[in-house]
Design an enzyme around this catalytic site. Sequence first.
Site, PDB file in Angstrom:
ATOM      1  N   HIS A  89     -40.141 -15.420  -4.686  1.00  0.00           N
ATOM      2  CA  HIS A  89     -39.576 -15.792  -3.386  1.00  0.00           C
ATOM      3  C   HIS A  89     -40.248 -17.073  -2.918  1.00  0.00           C
ATOM      4  O   HIS A  89     -41.467 -17.209  -3.028  1.00  0.00           O
ATOM      5  CB  HIS A  89     -39.807 -14.649  -2.387  1.00  0.00           C
ATOM      6  CG  HIS A  89     -39.217 -14.908  -1.046  1.00  0.00           C
ATOM      7  ND1 HIS A  89     -37.869 -14.731  -0.793  1.00  0.00           N
ATOM      8  CD2 HIS A  89     -39.761 -15.366   0.100  1.00  0.00           C
ATOM      9  CE1 HIS A  89     -37.613 -15.058   0.472  1.00  0.00           C
ATOM     10  NE2 HIS A  89     -38.757 -15.444   1.030  1.00  0.00           N
ATOM     11  N   GLY A 122     -31.129 -21.485 -12.480  1.00  0.00           N
ATOM     12  CA  GLY A 122     -32.014 -20.944 -13.507  1.00  0.00           C
ATOM     13  C   GLY A 122     -33.224 -21.784 -13.862  1.00  0.00           C
ATOM     14  O   GLY A 122     -33.727 -21.697 -14.989  1.00  0.00           O
ATOM     15  N   ASP A 165     -37.812  -8.449   0.124  1.00  0.00           N
ATOM     16  CA  ASP A 165     -38.909  -9.422   0.170  1.00  0.00           C
ATOM     17  C   ASP A 165     -40.224  -8.804   0.647  1.00  0.00           C
ATOM     18  O   ASP A 165     -41.005  -9.423   1.387  1.00  0.00           O
ATOM     19  CB  ASP A 165     -38.514 -10.643   1.024  1.00  0.00           C
ATOM     20  CG  ASP A 165     -37.328 -11.388   0.417  1.00  0.00           C
ATOM     21  OD1 ASP A 165     -37.166 -11.350  -0.814  1.00  0.00           O
ATOM     22  OD2 ASP A 165     -36.547 -11.991   1.174  1.00  0.00           O
ATOM     23  N   ARG A 199     -28.416 -10.887  -5.363  1.00  0.00           N
ATOM     24  CA  ARG A 199     -27.808  -9.631  -4.898  1.00  0.00           C
ATOM     25  C   ARG A 199     -28.919  -8.699  -4.443  1.00  0.00           C
ATOM     26  O   ARG A 199     -29.948  -8.590  -5.118  1.00  0.00           O
ATOM     27  CB  ARG A 199     -27.046  -8.901  -6.022  1.00  0.00           C
ATOM     28  CG  ARG A 199     -25.855  -9.613  -6.577  1.00  0.00           C
ATOM     29  CD  ARG A 199     -24.757  -9.861  -5.602  1.00  0.00           C
ATOM     30  NE  ARG A 199     -24.029  -8.681  -5.137  1.00  0.00           N
ATOM     31  CZ  ARG A 199     -23.120  -8.731  -4.163  1.00  0.00           C
ATOM     32  NH1 ARG A 199     -22.873  -9.859  -3.542  1.00  0.00           N
ATOM     33  NH2 ARG A 199     -22.476  -7.638  -3.814  1.00  0.00           N
ATOM     34  N   GLU A 257     -43.318 -22.677  -7.998  1.00  0.00           N
ATOM     35  CA  GLU A 257     -42.711 -21.472  -8.576  1.00  0.00           C
ATOM     36  C   GLU A 257     -42.789 -21.502 -10.099  1.00  0.00           C
ATOM     37  O   GLU A 257     -43.037 -20.488 -10.755  1.00  0.00           O
ATOM     38  CB  GLU A 257     -41.242 -21.347  -8.142  1.00  0.00           C
ATOM     39  CG  GLU A 257     -41.060 -21.106  -6.647  1.00  0.00           C
ATOM     40  CD  GLU A 257     -39.599 -20.924  -6.268  1.00  0.00           C
ATOM     41  OE1 GLU A 257     -38.885 -20.160  -6.945  1.00  0.00           O
ATOM     42  OE2 GLU A 257     -39.160 -21.563  -5.294  1.00  0.00           O
ATOM     43  N   ARG A 271     -21.476  -1.146  -4.797  1.00  0.00           N
ATOM     44  CA  ARG A 271     -22.795  -1.527  -5.277  1.00  0.00           C
ATOM     45  C   ARG A 271     -23.297  -0.584  -6.383  1.00  0.00           C
ATOM     46  O   ARG A 271     -23.914  -1.013  -7.351  1.00  0.00           O
ATOM     47  CB  ARG A 271     -23.776  -1.495  -4.104  1.00  0.00           C
ATOM     48  CG  ARG A 271     -24.615  -2.727  -3.977  1.00  0.00           C
ATOM     49  CD  ARG A 271     -25.394  -2.709  -2.682  1.00  0.00           C
ATOM     50  NE  ARG A 271     -24.910  -3.713  -1.758  1.00  0.00           N
ATOM     51  CZ  ARG A 271     -25.166  -5.027  -1.844  1.00  0.00           C
ATOM     52  NH1 ARG A 271     -25.913  -5.500  -2.817  1.00  0.00           N
ATOM     53  NH2 ARG A 271     -24.686  -5.860  -0.968  1.00  0.00           N
TER      54      ARG A 271
HETATM   55  C1  GAR Z   1     -35.812 -20.170  -6.223  1.00  0.00           C
HETATM   56  O1  GAR Z   1     -36.356 -21.034  -5.268  1.00  0.00           O
HETATM   57  C2  GAR Z   1     -36.174 -18.736  -5.909  1.00  0.00           C
HETATM   58  O2  GAR Z   1     -37.466 -18.598  -5.385  1.00  0.00           O
HETATM   59  C3  GAR Z   1     -35.146 -18.397  -4.882  1.00  0.00           C
HETATM   60  O3  GAR Z   1     -33.953 -18.981  -5.366  1.00  0.00           O
HETATM   61  C4  GAR Z   1     -34.286 -20.132  -6.136  1.00  0.00           C
HETATM   62  C5  GAR Z   1     -33.631 -20.008  -7.500  1.00  0.00           C
HETATM   63  O4  GAR Z   1     -33.775 -21.194  -8.219  1.00  0.00           O
HETATM   64  N1  GAR Z   1     -35.008 -16.980  -4.745  1.00  0.00           N
HETATM   65  C6  GAR Z   1     -34.776 -16.384  -3.593  1.00  0.00           C
HETATM   66  O5  GAR Z   1     -34.635 -16.984  -2.550  1.00  0.00           O
HETATM   67  C7  GAR Z   1     -34.695 -14.874  -3.673  1.00  0.00           C
HETATM   68  N2  GAR Z   1     -34.715 -14.296  -2.370  1.00  0.00           N
HETATM   69  P1  GAR Z   1     -33.552 -21.206  -9.791  1.00  0.00           P
HETATM   70  O6  GAR Z   1     -32.198 -20.567 -10.061  1.00  0.00           O
HETATM   71  O7  GAR Z   1     -33.567 -22.659 -10.166  1.00  0.00           O
HETATM   72  O8  GAR Z   1     -34.676 -20.431 -10.429  1.00  0.00           O
END
Ligand code: GAR
Length: 204
Positions: free
Chosen positions: A109, A12, A145, A91, A174, A65
Amino acid sequence: MLKVAVLVSGRGSNLQALIDVCAQADFPAEIVTVISNIPDVFALERAAQADIATTVVNHKEFADREAFETALQAAIVQSGAELICLAGFMRILTAGFVNRWRDRLVNIHPSLLPAFKGLHVHEQALEAGVKVSGCTVHFVVPDMDSGPIIVQESVPVLPSDDADALAARILESEHRCYPQALRLIAEGRVEVVGERTAIKEPAK
Ligand code: GAR
């Protein structure tokens, strides 16, 4: 104030970036709920720390699902959220769910889409030998994606990088891009035009 539901599955840190920006005076969005498909993840603690309501909709407790997404939808609707931000939500959502939230469902992403979709994104980037990677905030469409891009930021790939080092550098980016994208959406400045977005100038 735009009401936002954040969906998480793990640590998170992107949720935290959104919590922090929403705490700023005059920020035009508020997080009304954080929903995790996995119990006991750190993201839920971050939400609780910020006094945000949390719900666990554990996908393992549902037969399929559709049943999982019916419960997810109910939790989101009950929160009054108008926008969903996926923040490390791992998911895949069905076309039915995605289409219901068309142009109101956003994901982050860790690559410069359309490059390197799916899992093991940083390994893919290193394997390809790219010299820049980055992150993308985009509206979600049924194709994984893909979908109209809202914000991207590039990040250098260094010769010494392994997947973890690259992931860490991209994660910092990010944490800038997701708040920026949320602000743009909440200010009504993101217009979806076909498969792209047009970002409008701020109101004077
Ligand atoms: C992040 O790097 C996000 O971009 C990636 O998971 C990580 C979550 O980190 N998401 C994906 O790969 C989605 N396809 P976080 O829980 O610390 O935010």
